[in-house]
Motif scaffolding. Structure first.
Motif, PDB file in Angstrom:
ATOM      1  N   PHE A  88       0.800  -1.221   0.000  1.00  0.00           N
ATOM      2  CA  PHE A  88       0.000   0.000   0.000  1.00  0.00           C
ATOM      3  C   PHE A  88       0.836   1.275   0.000  1.00  0.00           C
ATOM      4  N   GLY A  89       2.102   1.193   0.285  1.00  0.00           N
ATOM      5  CA  GLY A  89       2.937   2.376   0.409  1.00  0.00           C
ATOM      6  C   GLY A  89       3.008   3.199  -0.858  1.00  0.00           C
ATOM      7  N   GLY A  90       3.345   2.571  -1.958  1.00  0.00           N
ATOM      8  CA  GLY A  90       3.469   3.290  -3.226  1.00  0.00           C
ATOM      9  C   GLY A  90       2.171   3.939  -3.664  1.00  0.00           C
ATOM     10  N   PRO A  91       1.079   3.188  -3.735  1.00  0.00           N
ATOM     11  CA  PRO A  91      -0.194   3.797  -4.150  1.00  0.00           C
ATOM     12  C   PRO A  91      -0.674   4.893  -3.204  1.00  0.00           C
ATOM     13  N   LEU A  92      -0.472   4.728  -1.888  1.00  0.00           N
ATOM     14  CA  LEU A  92      -0.908   5.761  -0.946  1.00  0.00           C
ATOM     15  C   LEU A  92      -0.109   7.039  -1.129  1.00  0.00           C
ATOM     16  N   VAL A  93       1.174   6.927  -1.404  1.00  0.00           N
ATOM     17  CA  VAL A  93       1.987   8.116  -1.642  1.00  0.00           C
ATOM     18  C   VAL A  93       1.497   8.834  -2.896  1.00  0.00           C
ATOM     19  N   LYS A  94       1.156   8.060  -3.909  1.00  0.00           N
ATOM     20  CA  LYS A  94       0.667   8.675  -5.138  1.00  0.00           C
ATOM     21  C   LYS A  94      -0.673   9.366  -4.913  1.00  0.00           C
ATOM     22  N   VAL A  95      -1.572   8.719  -4.164  1.00  0.00           N
ATOM     23  CA  VAL A  95      -2.875   9.333  -3.876  1.00  0.00           C
ATOM     24  C   VAL A  95      -2.680  10.594  -3.041  1.00  0.00           C
ATOM     25  N   ALA A  96      -1.777  10.566  -2.054  1.00  0.00           N
ATOM     26  CA  ALA A  96      -1.532  11.744  -1.243  1.00  0.00           C
ATOM     27  C   ALA A  96      -0.959  12.886  -2.086  1.00  0.00           C
ATOM     28  N   ALA A  97      -0.050  12.564  -2.965  1.00  0.00           N
ATOM     29  CA  ALA A  97       0.525  13.589  -3.835  1.00  0.00           C
ATOM     30  C   ALA A  97      -0.534  14.170  -4.764  1.00  0.00           C
ATOM     31  N   PHE A  98      -1.399  13.315  -5.280  1.00  0.00           N
ATOM     32  CA  PHE A  98      -2.478  13.786  -6.149  1.00  0.00           C
ATOM     33  C   PHE A  98      -3.420  14.699  -5.371  1.00  0.00           C
ATOM     34  N   GLY A  99      -3.783  14.286  -4.147  1.00  0.00           N
ATOM     35  CA  GLY A  99      -4.665  15.112  -3.310  1.00  0.00           C
ATOM     36  C   GLY A  99      -4.018  16.444  -2.978  1.00  0.00           C
ATOM     37  N   TYR A 100      -2.736  16.451  -2.690  1.00  0.00           N
ATOM     38  CA  TYR A 100      -2.032  17.689  -2.402  1.00  0.00           C
ATOM     39  C   TYR A 100      -2.035  18.606  -3.623  1.00  0.00           C
ATOM     40  N   GLY A 101      -1.807  18.019  -4.793  1.00  0.00           N
ATOM     41  CA  GLY A 101      -1.824  18.819  -6.023  1.00  0.00           C
ATOM     42  C   GLY A 101      -3.192  19.412  -6.282  1.00  0.00           C
ATOM     43  N   VAL A 102      -4.232  18.616  -6.078  1.00  0.00           N
ATOM     44  CA  VAL A 102      -5.601  19.113  -6.281  1.00  0.00           C
ATOM     45  C   VAL A 102      -5.899  20.234  -5.289  1.00  0.00           C
ATOM     46  N   ARG A 103      -5.508  20.061  -4.013  1.00  0.00           N
ATOM     47  CA  ARG A 103      -5.734  21.102  -3.019  1.00  0.00           C
ATOM     48  C   ARG A 103      -5.007  22.386  -3.383  1.00  0.00           C
ATOM     49  N   LYS A 104      -3.800  22.265  -3.829  1.00  0.00           N
ATOM     50  CA  LYS A 104      -3.033  23.440  -4.222  1.00  0.00           C
ATOM     51  C   LYS A 104      -3.684  24.136  -5.415  1.00  0.00           C
ATOM     52  N   ALA A 105      -4.132  23.302  -6.374  1.00  0.00           N
ATOM     53  CA  ALA A 105      -4.740  23.892  -7.573  1.00  0.00           C
ATOM     54  C   ALA A 105      -6.048  24.598  -7.224  1.00  0.00           C
TER      55      ALA A 105
END
Length: 144
Positions: free
Chosen positions: A93-110
């Motif tokens: 789960f580590g890799g996919p969770l990091v990707k989801v967190a990064a995606f969520g952070y990008g969406v929040r920033k945008a």
């Protein structure tokens, strides 16, 4: 009385004193041996139960140590299983969770960049001057 008779009497008296002295010594030695025998018997009576109790205590301690050893080996097995499970979960789960967190952070920033136009800029909020916090109203007076 002749000299031989006087010498014989002296030897007899000396011999009687020596025998009496030896008799007293032998009586005292007999009393000491009796007391020693009684003391050894008493120590033996008390030591045998104490040795039995000590032996029982050692057996009980050995049983407890065997139990602790079994518990320690079980804990070691559980620890290794938990470590393996943690490694498996982290790799799965580590890799996919990091990707989801990064995606969520990008969406929040945008999305956050558009909605923050109402908020004051960071420079207007507060300023620290030599350990004191100056509110934005006072800072404007100083600048203007």
């Amino acid at each position: 009385m002749t000299g031989g008779e006087v010498a014989g009497i002296l030897v007899a008296v000396f011999w009687a004193i020596l025998v009496s002295f030896l008799a007293v010594v032998l009586v005292r030695l007999a009393q000491t041996l009796k007391a020693t025998t009684k003391l050894v018997a008493d120590v033996t009576e008390q030591a045998v139960p104490l040795l039995a109790d000590a032996s029982a205590t050692v057996r009980s301690a050995q049983t407890q140590l065997d139990r602790v050893d079994a518990i320690a080996s079980d804990v070691q097995e559980v620890t290794s299983n938990a470590s393996a499970l943690s490694t498996t979960v982290a790799s799965t789960f580590g890799g996919p969770l990091v990707k989801v967190a990064a995606f969520g952070y990008g969406v929040r920033k945008a999305l956050g960049g558009r909605g923050r136009q109402d908020a004051p800029p960071a420079a207007e909020r507060r300023t620290v001057i030599v350990g004191r916090t100056v509110p934005s109203a006072r800072r404007r007076k100083q600048k203007g």
